[in-house]
Design a protein around this motif. Structure first.
Motif, mmCIF file in Angstrom:
data_model
loop_
_atom_site.group_PDB
_atom_site.id
_atom_site.type_symbol
_atom_site.label_atom_id
_atom_site.label_comp_id
_atom_site.label_asym_id
_atom_site.label_seq_id
_atom_site.Cartn_x
_atom_site.Cartn_y
_atom_site.Cartn_z
ATOM 1 N N ASN A 296 0.863 -1.091 -0.072
ATOM 2 C CA ASN A 296 -0.023 0.001 0.181
ATOM 3 C C ASN A 296 0.823 1.278 -0.011
ATOM 4 N N VAL A 297 1.982 0.979 0.469
ATOM 5 C CA VAL A 297 2.915 2.230 0.483
ATOM 6 C C VAL A 297 3.332 2.669 -1.146
ATOM 7 N N VAL A 298 3.625 1.537 -1.590
ATOM 8 C CA VAL A 298 3.934 1.438 -3.117
ATOM 9 C C VAL A 298 2.948 2.200 -3.797
ATOM 10 N N LYS A 299 1.595 1.831 -3.663
ATOM 11 C CA LYS A 299 0.550 2.335 -4.201
ATOM 12 C C LYS A 299 0.081 3.834 -3.869
ATOM 13 N N TYR A 300 0.545 4.418 -2.762
ATOM 14 C CA TYR A 300 0.139 5.468 -2.277
ATOM 15 C C TYR A 300 1.103 6.247 -3.264
ATOM 16 N N PHE A 301 2.235 6.240 -3.434
ATOM 17 C CA PHE A 301 3.156 6.902 -4.468
ATOM 18 C C PHE A 301 2.657 7.020 -6.009
ATOM 19 N N ASN A 302 2.207 5.883 -6.141
ATOM 20 C CA ASN A 302 2.157 5.494 -7.988
ATOM 21 C C ASN A 302 0.846 5.391 -8.402
ATOM 22 N N CYS A 315 6.359 7.137 -12.266
ATOM 23 C CA CYS A 315 6.601 6.533 -10.960
ATOM 24 C C CYS A 315 7.959 6.357 -10.524
ATOM 25 N N PHE A 316 8.169 6.566 -9.190
ATOM 26 C CA PHE A 316 9.590 6.647 -8.852
ATOM 27 C C PHE A 316 9.745 5.639 -7.575
ATOM 28 N N VAL A 317 8.732 5.017 -7.054
ATOM 29 C CA VAL A 317 8.491 3.995 -6.100
ATOM 30 C C VAL A 317 8.331 2.615 -6.544
ATOM 31 N N TYR A 318 9.271 1.612 -6.580
ATOM 32 C CA TYR A 318 9.173 0.368 -7.045
ATOM 33 C C TYR A 318 9.219 -0.729 -6.039
ATOM 34 N N TYR A 319 8.372 -1.835 -6.284
ATOM 35 C CA TYR A 319 8.136 -2.912 -5.046
ATOM 36 C C TYR A 319 8.853 -4.123 -5.717
ATOM 37 N N PHE A 320 9.672 -4.468 -4.870
ATOM 38 C CA PHE A 320 10.696 -5.819 -5.094
ATOM 39 C C PHE A 320 10.210 -7.037 -4.433
ATOM 40 N N ASN A 321 9.534 -7.903 -4.855
ATOM 41 C CA ASN A 321 8.851 -9.027 -4.368
ATOM 42 C C ASN A 321 10.024 -10.084 -3.946
ATOM 43 N N THR A 322 10.174 -10.421 -2.802
ATOM 44 C CA THR A 322 11.224 -11.464 -2.423
ATOM 45 C C THR A 322 10.635 -12.842 -2.418
ATOM 46 N N THR A 323 9.292 -13.096 -2.473
ATOM 47 C CA THR A 323 8.748 -14.444 -2.573
ATOM 48 C C THR A 323 9.532 -15.283 -3.308
ATOM 49 N N GLY A 324 10.008 -16.337 -2.905
ATOM 50 C CA GLY A 324 10.431 -17.403 -3.849
ATOM 51 C C GLY A 324 12.075 -17.516 -4.050
ATOM 52 N N ILE A 325 12.685 -16.320 -3.623
ATOM 53 C CA ILE A 325 14.053 -16.175 -3.984
ATOM 54 C C ILE A 325 14.900 -17.031 -3.055
ATOM 55 N N LEU A 326 14.481 -16.989 -1.622
ATOM 56 C CA LEU A 326 15.010 -17.696 -0.633
ATOM 57 C C LEU A 326 14.338 -18.925 -0.230
#
Length: 388
Positions: A296-302, A315-326
Motif C-alpha cells: 500500500n505504501v507503493v500504491k500511495y505514491f504510484n 513512478c519513482f517507487v518500485y516494489y521488489f517481491n522477495t517471495t520465492g528467492i530464498l
C-alpha cells in the motif's frame, strides 16, 4: 552520529570470532600486516593526512575520519613501491579489513588502534602488472564490520614517485537503507558478505553507501541517489517493539518523502519482508511481515500515475517481491541469510535493476564476495575431474 552510544558498547566485542562453514571451523589466520614504525621499515616515506584530497572515502565516515555502518571504505591511486596506513586510537581492536591492489582478489588482515600496516610492497600480487611500469595503481580498503570500524590517521607511500593520485568518482550512486539483514550480521565476512554489498559492488561503476545497522526500525529510522533501496520493517514486525501496522505505513511514507525531497531524481526500490520461514505440515513456508502495508505504501505514491495498461511513466517507487528467492535453508541459525542467501538476493536485485532501469552490469572480472569459491576435494581431486 546516531547509534554512537550503542556502537561504542558493541565494537569491542566484534574484534574476533570463529567463522563456521557448514559446521566446520574456517581458518582465519590472516597475514599480519603490522610494522613497528614507519621509520624502522623505510626512511623515505611521504606521509599524507587523512584529509588529503587524493583520498576517496566510501560509505559512511565522520569528521574524525572514523568509519561507520556497513562496508565503508577508502580508495586512492598511488605511484610508489610501498603503501602503508596508520590507524588512529578510535579503531576497533582487531577489526577485520579487506584490501586489494587494482583488480586482484581481496586480501584480509586484522588491524587495531594506534598501529601502522603495510599493504603494498613490490612482492604484492599484481604489483606493477600495469603498463607502463610506473602507471598509477589503485588500493582499496573496506571495513567488514557494521559498527564502529577504523580511524584513518594517515597514509604513507615510498619508492618511485612516492605520491598519491586522486581517483575520479563514478557517476552513478546508490544508497541502501536497512537493518541487520542488510548489514550482513552473522554472515561470514559481515558487510562484505551481505546482499547489499553484492548488489551494489556487483553492479560495478557505482558509488554507494550502506546505511544499515542491526536492530534499526523503520518507525524511527532516517536516512538518504540515482537509486535508493529500502529494506526496513523486520524489527518493526517484532511483537516486542509494539509497532502497529498504521505506524509502520505512515513511517514508510514519511521516510520515502524525506528521501525524495533530498534526492528528487532518485528511483526508490522497496523490498518486501521475507520474515523467515516456518514449518507448515511437512514443508516450509516463507513469512510475510507487513505485506499489505508495504504494498500500500507503493500504491500511495504510484496510483495516480498508472495508465489504463498499468504502466507508469512518472513512478519513482518500485516494489521488489522477495517471495520465492530464498528457501528455508538460506536462513542461518540466527535468523539471518546465509552467505548463499545473500548471493541469491543480490543476484535477483541486480537483474531487477537491469530490467527496470536499463542499467548495464559492468563488473566483469574482479571478485565481489571473498571466500565464496567452494568445491569438494575428494582424495586430492577437484570436482572438475570426471572420474572421481
Amino acid at each position: 552520529m546516531r547509534f554512537s552510544g550503542v556502537a561504542a558498547a558493541l565494537w569491542t566485542s566484534l574484534a574476533s570470532a570463529t567463522i563456521l562453514q557448514n559446521g566446520q571451523v574456517r581458518p582465519n589466520d590472516y597475514p599480519d600486516t603490522t610494522i613497528s614504525t614507519i621509520s624502522s621499515y623505510n626512511s623515505s616515506w611521504h606521509t599524507y593526512p587523512p584529509s588529503a584530497p587524493e583520498l576517496s572515502y566510501k560509505g559512511r565516515w565522520d569528521d574524525k575520519f572514523i568509519s561507520w555502518w556497513s562496508a565503508p571504505g577508502l580508495k586512492f591511486g598511488f605511484q610508489a613501491d610501498q603503501v602503508a596506513i596508520s590507524f588512529g586510537n578510535y579503531t576497533s581492536d582487531g577489526v577485520l579489513v579487506a584490501y586489494r591492489l587494482d583488480g586482484q582478489d581481496w586480501m584480509l588482515t586484522n588491524v587495531t588502534s594506534s598501529t601502522t600496516h603495510l599493504f603494498v610492497t613490490p612482492s604484492t600480487t599484481g604489483y606493477n602488472l600495469t603498463t607502463p611500469a610506473n602507471a598509477t595503481q589503485t588500493l582499496e580498503l573496506r571495513v567488514t564490520n557494521w559498527a564502529y570500524g577504523v580511524q584513518i590517521q594517515c597514509v604513507h607511500v615510498s619508492g618511485g614517485a612516492a605520491r598519491l593520485v586522486k581517483i575520479p568518482n563514478y557517476t552513478r550512486t546508490m544508497e541502501l537503507i536497512g537493518d541487520s539483514l542488510s548489514a550482513g550480521q552473522y554472515a561470514t565476512l559481515e558487510g562484505l558478505s551481505s546482499y547489499s554489498w553484492g548488489l551494489m559492488y556487483g553492479l560495478g561503476n557505482v558509488e554507494f553507501s550502506i546505511t544499515a545497522y542491526p536492530g534499526d526500525c523503520l518507525h524511527e529510522g532516517r536516512c538518504y541517489a540515482d537509486i535508493t533501496v529500502i529494506n526496513l520493517g523486520t524489527n518493526d514486525n517484532n511483537t516486542a517493539n509494539n509497532v502497529t501496522a498504521t505506524e509502520y505505513y505512515n513511517s514508510y511514507i514519511q521516510l520515502i518523502n524525506e528521501v525524495h525531497t533530498r534526492w528528487p531524481q532518485s528511483q526508490i526500490i522497496v523490498i518486501s519482508l521475507w520474515s523467515g520461514f516456518g514449518q507448515v505440515g511437512n514443508t516450509w513456508q516463507q513469512g510475510a511481515g507487513f505485506l499489505d502495508e508495504t504494498q500500500n505504501v507503493v500504491k500511495y505514491f504510484n496510483n495516480g500515475s498508472l495508465n489504463q495498461q498499468g504502466e507508469c511513466s512518472s513512478c519513482f517507487v518500485y516494489y521488489f517481491n522477495t517471495t520465492g528467492i530464498l528457501q528455508h535453508n538460506d536462513i542461518g541459525p540466527q535468523y539471518h541469510p546465509t552467505d548463499v542467501g545473500h548471493v541469491k538476493l543480490a543476484s535477483h536485485l541486480m537483474q531487477y535493476i537491469k530490467l527496470t532501469f536499463g542499467w548495464i552490469l559492468e563488473h566483469t572480472g574482479p571478485e565481489v564476495q571473498h571466500d565464496t569459491l567452494y568445491w569438494y576435494v575428494p582424495l586430492a581431486k577437484e570436482n572438475d575431474e570426471e572420474d572421481y
